[in-house]
Scaffold this motif. Structure first.
Motif, PDB file in Angstrom:
ATOM      1  N   LEU A 266      28.543  14.616  16.332  1.00 27.82           N
ATOM      2  CA  LEU A 266      28.433  14.468  14.883  1.00 27.82           C
ATOM      3  C   LEU A 266      28.031  15.769  14.194  1.00 27.82           C
ATOM      4  O   LEU A 266      28.416  16.013  13.046  1.00 27.82           O
ATOM      5  CB  LEU A 266      27.407  13.377  14.546  1.00 27.82           C
ATOM      6  CG  LEU A 266      27.843  11.938  14.823  1.00 27.82           C
ATOM      7  CD1 LEU A 266      26.659  10.994  14.672  1.00 27.82           C
ATOM      8  CD2 LEU A 266      28.975  11.522  13.891  1.00 27.82           C
ATOM      9  N   CYS A 267      27.271  16.600  14.888  1.00 24.60           N
ATOM     10  CA  CYS A 267      26.769  17.834  14.283  1.00 24.60           C
ATOM     11  C   CYS A 267      27.754  18.996  14.376  1.00 24.60           C
ATOM     12  O   CYS A 267      27.610  19.987  13.646  1.00 24.60           O
ATOM     13  CB  CYS A 267      25.448  18.237  14.931  1.00 24.60           C
ATOM     14  SG  CYS A 267      24.074  17.130  14.500  1.00 24.60           S
TER      15      CYS A 267
ATOM     16  N   PHE B  34      18.082  19.366  19.805  1.00 25.24           N
ATOM     17  CA  PHE B  34      18.955  20.367  20.427  1.00 25.24           C
ATOM     18  C   PHE B  34      20.438  20.030  20.224  1.00 25.24           C
ATOM     19  O   PHE B  34      21.279  20.928  20.204  1.00 25.24           O
ATOM     20  CB  PHE B  34      18.593  20.544  21.897  1.00 25.24           C
ATOM     21  CG  PHE B  34      17.304  21.284  22.079  1.00 25.24           C
ATOM     22  CD1 PHE B  34      17.276  22.664  22.137  1.00 25.24           C
ATOM     23  CD2 PHE B  34      16.089  20.598  22.143  1.00 25.24           C
ATOM     24  CE1 PHE B  34      16.083  23.357  22.275  1.00 25.24           C
ATOM     25  CE2 PHE B  34      14.889  21.282  22.286  1.00 25.24           C
ATOM     26  CZ  PHE B  34      14.886  22.664  22.345  1.00 25.24           C
ATOM     27  N   GLY B  35      20.758  18.759  20.041  1.00 20.26           N
ATOM     28  CA  GLY B  35      22.116  18.411  19.656  1.00 20.26           C
ATOM     29  C   GLY B  35      22.461  18.975  18.291  1.00 20.26           C
ATOM     30  O   GLY B  35      23.599  19.407  18.041  1.00 20.26           O
ATOM     31  N   ALA B  36      21.466  18.996  17.390  1.00 24.68           N
ATOM     32  CA  ALA B  36      21.695  19.511  16.037  1.00 24.68           C
ATOM     33  C   ALA B  36      22.066  20.982  16.033  1.00 24.68           C
ATOM     34  O   ALA B  36      22.746  21.462  15.109  1.00 24.68           O
ATOM     35  CB  ALA B  36      20.447  19.283  15.182  1.00 24.68           C
TER      36      ALA B  36
ATOM     37  N   SER C 274      23.519   2.932  18.847  1.00 23.85           N
ATOM     38  CA  SER C 274      24.517   2.083  18.191  1.00 23.85           C
ATOM     39  C   SER C 274      24.938   2.674  16.848  1.00 23.85           C
ATOM     40  O   SER C 274      26.133   2.684  16.519  1.00 23.85           O
ATOM     41  CB  SER C 274      23.986   0.662  18.015  1.00 23.85           C
ATOM     42  OG  SER C 274      22.839   0.647  17.179  1.00 23.85           O
ATOM     43  N   ILE C 275      23.981   3.193  16.085  1.00 25.24           N
ATOM     44  CA  ILE C 275      24.315   3.814  14.801  1.00 25.24           C
ATOM     45  C   ILE C 275      25.110   5.093  15.010  1.00 25.24           C
ATOM     46  O   ILE C 275      26.127   5.339  14.337  1.00 25.24           O
ATOM     47  CB  ILE C 275      23.039   4.102  13.979  1.00 25.24           C
ATOM     48  CG1 ILE C 275      22.436   2.797  13.457  1.00 25.24           C
ATOM     49  CG2 ILE C 275      23.331   5.054  12.818  1.00 25.24           C
ATOM     50  CD1 ILE C 275      23.298   2.057  12.448  1.00 25.24           C
ATOM     51  N   LEU C 276      24.680   5.925  15.954  1.00 28.25           N
ATOM     52  CA  LEU C 276      25.411   7.171  16.223  1.00 28.25           C
ATOM     53  C   LEU C 276      26.837   6.859  16.674  1.00 28.25           C
ATOM     54  O   LEU C 276      27.795   7.537  16.268  1.00 28.25           O
ATOM     55  CB  LEU C 276      24.687   8.000  17.280  1.00 28.25           C
ATOM     56  CG  LEU C 276      23.297   8.527  16.914  1.00 28.25           C
ATOM     57  CD1 LEU C 276      22.732   9.359  18.073  1.00 28.25           C
ATOM     58  CD2 LEU C 276      23.328   9.361  15.637  1.00 28.25           C
ATOM     59  N   GLY C 277      26.986   5.835  17.511  1.00 30.22           N
ATOM     60  CA  GLY C 277      28.315   5.443  17.966  1.00 30.22           C
ATOM     61  C   GLY C 277      29.205   4.992  16.813  1.00 30.22           C
ATOM     62  O   GLY C 277      30.390   5.345  16.736  1.00 30.22           O
ATOM     63  N   GLU C 278      28.636   4.205  15.894  1.00 28.94           N
ATOM     64  CA  GLU C 278      29.394   3.768  14.723  1.00 28.94           C
ATOM     65  C   GLU C 278      29.854   4.959  13.890  1.00 28.94           C
ATOM     66  O   GLU C 278      31.010   5.015  13.428  1.00 28.94           O
ATOM     67  CB  GLU C 278      28.534   2.839  13.856  1.00 28.94           C
ATOM     68  CG  GLU C 278      28.294   1.464  14.435  1.00 28.94           C
ATOM     69  CD  GLU C 278      27.385   0.634  13.557  1.00 28.94           C
ATOM     70  OE1 GLU C 278      27.223   0.996  12.357  1.00 28.94           O
ATOM     71  OE2 GLU C 278      26.825  -0.367  14.034  1.00 28.94           O
ATOM     72  N   ARG C 279      28.957   5.924  13.684  1.00 30.14           N
ATOM     73  CA  ARG C 279      29.299   7.087  12.862  1.00 30.14           C
ATOM     74  C   ARG C 279      30.369   7.941  13.538  1.00 30.14           C
ATOM     75  O   ARG C 279      31.252   8.486  12.873  1.00 30.14           O
ATOM     76  CB  ARG C 279      28.045   7.913  12.581  1.00 30.14           C
ATOM     77  CG  ARG C 279      26.968   7.168  11.809  1.00 30.14           C
ATOM     78  CD  ARG C 279      27.438   6.764  10.398  1.00 30.14           C
ATOM     79  NE  ARG C 279      26.459   5.926   9.738  1.00 30.14           N
ATOM     80  CZ  ARG C 279      26.518   4.592   9.690  1.00 30.14           C
ATOM     81  NH1 ARG C 279      27.541   3.958  10.262  1.00 30.14           N
ATOM     82  NH2 ARG C 279      25.595   3.907   9.075  1.00 30.14           N
TER      83      ARG C 279
END
Length: 550
Positions: free
Chosen positions: A26-27, A387-389, A138-143
């Motif tokens: 996402l980032c 760190f993902g960001a 679940s929210i990250l997966g939806e996005r």
């Protein structure tokens, strides 16, 4: 639902779809063409199993300085202060990001609810009941699924990294997918494959936690760090027939007692904080107590916690225990330690870069320096996000040799090993690792285990097709006669990876001649200042880093 078609080239390829992989995807800049490889469906990951929460110093009575102090204390002298400060100071911003994405943390009125966990000096752990990981993933997966620039590739297994023959940079991966092994180019590869708890017979980790990222990075020549440091969670459900379901230490933070068969809170015999001491201390306390009493488990008593608190904060634990016939309102839960979290991993910097150009690592598969010898509770989800960001700033390598074509090779089904052979090797390995490299270790036992593991590796290498797959040349497209071969090939790859990380853990544990954090040696039971260093591993070579300052 039809499976997505693989592209031959992505700007960035993320391997792993837990919290770290999803958030990293996402980032990444939205104009990048991103591929997201997942061994299973998006929701199946260790992050999804995370109960406790995510730590952040956002309360008025808390401060980043206190969070830094607690993290350094838990890390037992091996945390990199710069990395810890970076983690903690980014925490508040990352929590805001998760809330903006739609993660619904528990609240007291309008304020985010905070709980206390072991070795934290303040209430700073945000949570969504006792399924925080599931709420986040679940929210990250939806996005992710809403992003047209991200292609999700489920039921795919990354077998190896693809290095450029002249520059040594990572330029893609080989993937088993839909009855084929294909080579996929990427201008950046991000490993987010999680931990390796499945190398031990007793673990809280899901079946997919087989150390894939660490293993394939090691084989590609990446620098690894601190692989001997494995955290054994003190309180996993221990009941015949039941999985080693993790009973979050948040229950101890809310007031649960750790007791023996006589109802005595024995953990205070080992540490003044009792059941709220750091995880490695509590795990060793239980291990020592079980050895002294020959009991199969100890007990976690939730009855000191008000019933309504249990119902609101720990509905998942309540449900699982009820399923296995345990009424936590009237009886304690039988628990014992189990392998839970790998502090070591692929060495990375603050931008998640590894020692191989074009290769990045985030989450449990990385060694960022924030956990040291023993991770502080609920810092792992935070590490995934912080760190993902940083991959928002990822710079792509140029594409080289873009015109390479894939040469197709047909492989007959009879050439694949039988799943039962692979499962037998993995089962023997897991028992060996639990007995020899579990909570208490010694040189004699570790050396014997290395020799026994070598025999398992030889048995594996004699299986049909092992030499073929291990020596597969980049660009070779392998076509299997049936798509069902994917499952066997994944099992083969996971077994290879488990054998790899098993020998890396054993040799690292022999190398470090002291006890510290998650690594305890009965023959070197004291912490030594000469070992206040990282263990560095690369290409079958082990050495110490420069000393880490206090």
């Amino acid at each position: 639902m039809s499976q997505p078609q693989l592209s031959d080239l992505y700007d960035a390829l993320v391997v792993g779809a837990g919290a770290a992989g999803l958030y990293a995807a996402l980032c990444l800049p939205r104009h990048y063409r991103v591929g997201l490889i997942s061994k299973d469906a998006l929701a199946l990951s260790a992050s999804d199993w995370a109960q406790g929460g995510i730590a952040a110093a956002i309360a008025p009575e808390d401060s980043p300085e206190l969070h830094i102090h607690d993290t350094l204390q838990a890390g037992a002298g091996l945390c990199d202060r710069e990395a810890v400060e970076f983690l903690v100071c980014q925490a508040s911003q990352c929590i805001e990001s998760l809330v903006d994405l739609g993660v619904e943390f528990d609240r007291h009125g309008t304020q985010l609810a905070l709980t206390l966990e072991a070795a934290h000096s303040r209430r700073r752990v945000l949570h969504a009941a006792d399924t925080t990981g599931r709420a986040v993933v679940s929210i990250l997966g939806e996005r992710v699924l809403q992003c047209p620039h991200i292609t999700t590739i489920p039921a795919a297994f990354a077998l190896s990294l693809w290095l450029h023959p002249y520059t040594g940079a990572c330029q893609g991966v080989s993937v088993a997918y839909q009855g084929q092994i294909r080579w996929i180019r990427a201008r950046a590869v991000i490993l987010a494959t999680g931990g390796g708890g499945q190398v031990f017979a007793q673990t809280t980790n899901p079946a997919l936690s087989t150390g894939d990222g660490v293993a394939i990075a090691y084989r590609a020549g990446a620098l690894l760090r601190d692989l001997e440091f494995f955290q054994f969670h003190p309180t996993a459900l221990t009941k015949t027939g039941a999985p080693h379901f993790l009973i979050s230490e948040a229950v101890r933070g809310e007031g649960a007692h750790l007791v023996d068969a006589q109802g005595r809170r024995f953990a205070f015999d080992y540490h003044p904080q009792g059941e709220l001491a750091p995880r490695d201390v509590v795990s060793r306390a239980i291990f020592s107590h079980l050895q002294a009493t020959a009991a199969p488990h100890v007990w976690l008593d939730l009855r000191p916690i008000p019933r309504e608190t249990i119902q609101k904060r720990f509905p998942n634990i309540l449900q699982v225990c009820q399923h296995w016939g345990i009424d936590i309102f009237s009886e304690p839960i039988s628990v014992a330690p189990a392998a839970h979290y790998w502090m070591g991993g692929i060495a990375t910097d603050l931008q998640s870069r590894t020692s191989i150009p074009g290769l990045y690592a985030v989450g449990e598969t990385a060694s960022t320096g924030v956990h040291g010898a023993n991770r502080l509770a609920s810092n792992s989800l935070l590490e995934c996000i912080v760190f993902g960001a940083q991959l928002a700033h990822l710079e792509l390598l140029p594409v080289l040799d873009e015109g390479t074509t894939q040469q197709k090779v047909e492989v007959m089904l009879e050439a694949l090993p039988a799943p039962e052979q692979l499962e037998a090797i993995a089962t023997s390995l897991k028992a060996l690792m639990w007995q020899s490299a579990g909570i208490c270790r010694s040189a004699e036992v570790l050396q014997a285990a290395i020799a026994e593991l070598s025999e398992l590796q030889q048995e594996f290498e004699q299986l049909p097709s092992t030499q073929f797959f291990q020596n597969l040349q980049p660009g070779t497209l392998v076509q299997f006669p049936f798509p069902e071969c994917d499952r066997t090939l994944r099992l083969w790859g996971e077994t290879w990876n488990l054998l790899e990380i098993g020998q890396l853990i054993l040799k690292s544990a022999v190398f470090r001649q002291e006890s510290r954090g998650g690594h305890y040696r009965s023959d070197f039971s004291q912490t030594s200042t000469t070992w206040q260093t990282h263990t560095l591993i690369q290409n079958d070579r082990w050495w110490q880093s420069v000393p880490i300052p206090d």
